[in-house]
Design a protein around this motif. Structure first.
Motif, PDB file in Angstrom:
ATOM      1  N   LEU A   1      55.335-142.570  -0.618  1.00 20.07           N
ATOM      2  CA  LEU A   1      56.001-142.073  -1.917  1.00 20.07           C
ATOM      3  C   LEU A   1      57.338-142.382  -2.049  1.00 20.07           C
ATOM      4  O   LEU A   1      57.798-142.842  -3.283  1.00 20.07           O
ATOM      5  N   LEU A   2      58.158-142.291  -1.138  1.00 19.64           N
ATOM      6  CA  LEU A   2      59.550-142.813  -1.252  1.00 19.64           C
ATOM      7  C   LEU A   2      59.750-144.237  -1.562  1.00 19.64           C
ATOM      8  O   LEU A   2      60.483-144.759  -2.355  1.00 19.64           O
ATOM      9  N   VAL A   3      58.822-145.205  -0.937  1.00 16.20           N
ATOM     10  CA  VAL A   3      58.978-146.426  -1.245  1.00 16.20           C
ATOM     11  C   VAL A   3      58.401-146.902  -2.375  1.00 16.20           C
ATOM     12  O   VAL A   3      59.170-147.672  -3.575  1.00 16.20           O
ATOM     13  N   LEU A   4      57.493-146.180  -3.000  1.00 18.26           N
ATOM     14  CA  LEU A   4      56.823-146.483  -4.326  1.00 18.26           C
ATOM     15  C   LEU A   4      57.844-145.864  -5.501  1.00 18.26           C
ATOM     16  O   LEU A   4      58.082-146.476  -6.606  1.00 18.26           O
ATOM     17  N   ALA A   5      58.650-144.909  -5.245  1.00 18.17           N
ATOM     18  CA  ALA A   5      59.422-144.204  -6.207  1.00 18.17           C
ATOM     19  C   ALA A   5      60.634-145.115  -6.380  1.00 18.17           C
ATOM     20  O   ALA A   5      61.163-145.119  -7.524  1.00 18.17           O
ATOM     21  N   ALA A   6      60.985-145.858  -5.605  1.00 21.22           N
ATOM     22  CA  ALA A   6      61.973-146.735  -5.570  1.00 21.22           C
ATOM     23  C   ALA A   6      61.834-147.892  -6.498  1.00 21.22           C
ATOM     24  O   ALA A   6      62.813-148.617  -6.961  1.00 21.22           O
ATOM     25  N   ASN A   7      60.347-148.167  -6.508  1.00 20.77           N
ATOM     26  CA  ASN A   7      59.932-149.217  -7.415  1.00 20.77           C
ATOM     27  C   ASN A   7      59.736-148.984  -8.725  1.00 20.77           C
ATOM     28  O   ASN A   7      59.219-149.720  -9.488  1.00 20.77           O
ATOM     29  N   GLY A   8      60.030-147.510  -9.109  1.00 18.21           N
ATOM     30  CA  GLY A   8      59.758-147.027 -10.545  1.00 18.21           C
ATOM     31  C   GLY A   8      58.495-146.151 -10.901  1.00 18.21           C
ATOM     32  O   GLY A   8      58.203-146.044 -11.976  1.00 18.21           O
ATOM     33  N   ASN A   9      57.763-145.707  -9.751  1.00 18.78           N
ATOM     34  CA  ASN A   9      56.465-144.994 -10.000  1.00 18.78           C
ATOM     35  C   ASN A   9      57.015-143.776  -9.846  1.00 18.78           C
ATOM     36  O   ASN A   9      57.400-143.079  -9.032  1.00 18.78           O
ATOM     37  N   LEU A  10      56.887-142.833 -11.296  1.00 17.54           N
ATOM     38  CA  LEU A  10      57.134-141.848 -11.576  1.00 17.54           C
ATOM     39  C   LEU A  10      56.254-140.744 -10.851  1.00 17.54           C
ATOM     40  O   LEU A  10      56.650-139.542 -10.622  1.00 17.54           O
ATOM     41  N   ARG A  11      55.000-141.183 -10.584  1.00 14.84           N
ATOM     42  CA  ARG A  11      54.126-140.179  -9.757  1.00 14.84           C
ATOM     43  C   ARG A  11      54.552-140.162  -8.472  1.00 14.84           C
ATOM     44  O   ARG A  11      54.739-138.878  -7.940  1.00 14.84           O
ATOM     45  N   ALA A  12      55.088-140.916  -7.905  1.00 14.03           N
ATOM     46  CA  ALA A  12      55.568-140.946  -6.615  1.00 14.03           C
ATOM     47  C   ALA A  12      56.836-139.953  -6.492  1.00 14.03           C
ATOM     48  O   ALA A  12      57.222-139.322  -5.453  1.00 14.03           O
ATOM     49  N   LEU A  13      57.655-140.250  -7.527  1.00 13.79           N
ATOM     50  CA  LEU A  13      58.897-139.485  -7.577  1.00 13.79           C
ATOM     51  C   LEU A  13      58.635-138.239  -7.649  1.00 13.79           C
ATOM     52  O   LEU A  13      59.355-137.243  -6.886  1.00 13.79           O
ATOM     53  N   LEU A  14      57.822-137.630  -8.389  1.00 12.54           N
ATOM     54  CA  LEU A  14      57.625-136.077  -8.703  1.00 12.54           C
ATOM     55  C   LEU A  14      57.085-135.764  -7.659  1.00 12.54           C
ATOM     56  O   LEU A  14      57.443-134.499  -7.089  1.00 12.54           O
ATOM     57  N   SER A  15      55.788-136.405  -6.988  1.00 14.81           N
ATOM     58  CA  SER A  15      55.086-136.050  -5.559  1.00 14.81           C
ATOM     59  C   SER A  15      56.309-135.895  -4.632  1.00 14.81           C
ATOM     60  O   SER A  15      56.105-134.855  -3.714  1.00 14.81           O
ATOM     61  N   GLY A  16      57.282-136.948  -4.427  1.00 15.66           N
ATOM     62  CA  GLY A  16      58.131-136.811  -3.549  1.00 15.66           C
ATOM     63  C   GLY A  16      59.189-135.589  -3.499  1.00 15.66           C
ATOM     64  O   GLY A  16      59.491-134.993  -2.422  1.00 15.66           O
ATOM     65  N   LEU A  17      59.456-135.382  -4.673  1.00 13.60           N
ATOM     66  CA  LEU A  17      60.457-134.191  -4.783  1.00 13.60           C
ATOM     67  C   LEU A  17      59.572-132.757  -4.592  1.00 13.60           C
ATOM     68  O   LEU A  17      60.284-131.991  -3.581  1.00 13.60           O
ATOM     69  N   ILE A  18      58.620-132.807  -4.869  1.00  7.83           N
ATOM     70  CA  ILE A  18      57.738-131.515  -4.448  1.00  7.83           C
ATOM     71  C   ILE A  18      57.472-131.354  -3.109  1.00  7.83           C
ATOM     72  O   ILE A  18      57.502-130.232  -2.342  1.00  7.83           O
ATOM     73  N   PHE A  19      57.295-132.635  -2.515  1.00  4.83           N
ATOM     74  CA  PHE A  19      57.036-132.590  -0.944  1.00  4.83           C
ATOM     75  C   PHE A  19      58.371-132.114  -0.267  1.00  4.83           C
ATOM     76  O   PHE A  19      58.363-131.530   0.628  1.00  4.83           O
ATOM     77  N   ALA A  20      59.488-132.718  -0.864  1.00  2.90           N
ATOM     78  CA  ALA A  20      60.785-132.126   0.038  1.00  2.90           C
ATOM     79  C   ALA A  20      61.045-130.712  -0.401  1.00  2.90           C
ATOM     80  O   ALA A  20      61.604-130.048   0.568  1.00  2.90           O
ATOM     81  N   VAL A  21      60.794-129.995  -1.163  1.00  4.26           N
ATOM     82  CA  VAL A  21      60.895-128.659  -1.648  1.00  4.26           C
ATOM     83  C   VAL A  21      59.918-128.072  -0.850  1.00  4.26           C
ATOM     84  O   VAL A  21      60.599-126.957  -0.073  1.00  4.26           O
ATOM     85  N   THR A  22      58.809-128.457  -0.676  1.00 10.24           N
ATOM     86  CA  THR A  22      57.880-127.479   0.006  1.00 10.24           C
ATOM     87  C   THR A  22      58.127-127.565   1.653  1.00 10.24           C
ATOM     88  O   THR A  22      58.028-126.576   2.226  1.00 10.24           O
ATOM     89  N   ALA A  23      58.649-128.992   2.084  1.00 12.35           N
ATOM     90  CA  ALA A  23      59.014-129.147   3.512  1.00 12.35           C
ATOM     91  C   ALA A  23      60.050-127.944   3.748  1.00 12.35           C
ATOM     92  O   ALA A  23      60.291-127.658   4.934  1.00 12.35           O
ATOM     93  N   GLN A  24      60.996-128.111   2.704  1.00 11.34           N
ATOM     94  CA  GLN A  24      62.221-126.958   3.057  1.00 11.34           C
ATOM     95  C   GLN A  24      61.808-125.676   3.024  1.00 11.34           C
ATOM     96  O   GLN A  24      62.225-124.795   3.818  1.00 11.34           O
ATOM     97  N   ALA A  25      61.140-125.229   2.189  1.00 11.24           N
ATOM     98  CA  ALA A  25      60.590-123.808   2.278  1.00 11.24           C
ATOM     99  C   ALA A  25      59.687-123.595   3.349  1.00 11.24           C
ATOM    100  O   ALA A  25      59.660-122.585   3.880  1.00 11.24           O
TER     101      ALA A  25
END
Length: 361
Positions: free
Chosen positions: A116-140
């Motif tokens: 997801l991080l790799v794809l987000a850097a390529n412009g994939n907005l699906r991966a960007l949103l999923s990665g942010l939710i992943f990070a928030v859930t990991a912190q929680a």
């Protein structure tokens, strides 16, 4: 191997750790982007009986990480004695359940956390949103509202640190046996790669991604022996580090830099540059509300599952496996099982009954 003392004297301990993480992460990101390295894609190929290029790349990375890590130990350049995955108490219940959840999540989100991080850097907005939710859930799950659930599950079945958690010591084959084990998987990966005629970039990227895992072990080990403050010996992982980077962005400045805080941005930067040079930058979004719900659920499962298991598809599946931590191998097995079952149920059984926009990648 270079001597890091001069770098530490010049930059200081925290900046040296962050710079090392940035460089290793950037190389991993570039290798992963060019090779399309992805555990989820490899599992799908195996589950569908295809055994193709994606499996080849994953096996090359997996075997390279094991071989170089074990070689570093055999030559005295790395010691696993103080590695967290081996030295401290572990949770088999967390590894199994977390691995199953993470495997399910990466199928739903169409990629593991590193992908997801790799794809987000390529412009994939699906991966960007999923990665942010992943990070928030990991912190929680680490220190927030989900942490009591994680801690409870983790106490169901624990295992002591030391030899009890070291698979090589448990089976009695030693690090030489671990090195030979890696060679066998390298041969398997090379055979599949040759059979499917993967590109030179896929060869180099798969092997390079695995070598970066071992290089991270060596770098943090060397830093731990040269720094005044205790420095954790670690390799590439994306669950806890993603949460740390998120908190660094959201919290007031002042947090000390470390390996993880350099590594995560480094992966993003390396992937971005690789995509830029190969003209593969492209904005991509969601196709329908069902697809968005699927990605969100997948990211939630990966965030909690990765923290519960103590690692993601790279952190446990390759980094932890390369030092033969029992819990890492349990997690990896859980990921394969959870992903295979989810692919069969969601993408093969239910997909024909869903609208085309609901199942498109």
């Amino acid at each position: 191997m270079p001597d890091l003392t001069g770098v530490i004297d010049w930059l200081g301990e925290d900046r040296s750790l962050a710079l090392g993480g940035l460089l290793i992460g950037a190389l991993f990101g570039a290798f992963a982007q060019r090779s399309r390295f992805c555990l989820r894609a490899a599992v799908v190929e195996v589950a569908r009986g295809q055994l193709g290029a994606k499996l080849s790349v994953w096996l090359l990375a997996f075997s390279a990480a094991i071989i170089v890590t074990q070689l570093l130990h055999l030559t005295g350049r790395f010691d696993t004695a103080n590695v967290r995955q081996l030295a401290s108490q572990g949770s088999l219940s967390g590894a199994l359940i977390g691995g199953l959840m993470f495997g399910t999540g990466m199928i739903l989100a169409r990629g593991c956390s590193s992908r997801l991080l790799v794809l987000a850097a390529n412009g994939n907005l699906r991966a960007l949103l999923s990665g942010l939710i992943f990070a928030v859930t990991a912190q929680a799950s680490m220190t927030g509202i989900l942490s009591p659930v994680r801690e409870t599950i983790g106490t169901w079945w624990t295992i002591d640190g030391g030899n009890a958690r070291d698979l090589l010591a448990y089976v009695g084959i030693g690090h030489g046996g671990g090195f030979a084990f890696g060679l066998l998987w390298l041969l398997a990966g090379a055979w599949f790669a040759s059979r499917h005629r993967i590109t030179a970039w896929a060869w180099a990227g798969g092997l390079g991604a695995g070598v970066m895992v071992a290089l991270a072990w060596w770098f943090t080990y060397e830093m731990s022996s040269r720094t005044f403050d205790p420095t954790p010996i670690k390799s590439l992982s994306f669950t806890g580090p993603s949460a740390d980077v998120l908190m660094l962005v959201l919290s007031p400045p002042g947090k000390l830099l470390d390996f993880d805080l350099g590594m995560v941005p480094g992966v993003f930067l390396g992937s971005f540059l690789a995509a830029l040079l190969s003209r593969e930058l492209k904005l991509e979004g969601f196709q329908g509300g069902h697809a968005m719900r699927r990605y969100i659920v997948g990211a939630l499962l990966m965030g909690f599952g990765g923290m519960l298991a103590g690692g993601c598809a790279v952190g446990a599946g390759i980094s932890g496996a390369s030092v033969f931590a029992v819990t890492a191998w349990v997690t990896l097995s859980g990921m394969w099982a959870g992903a295979s079952l989810t692919d069969w149920v969601i993408d093969r059984k239910l997909a024909p009954h869903l609208p085309a926009t609901a199942v498109s990648p």
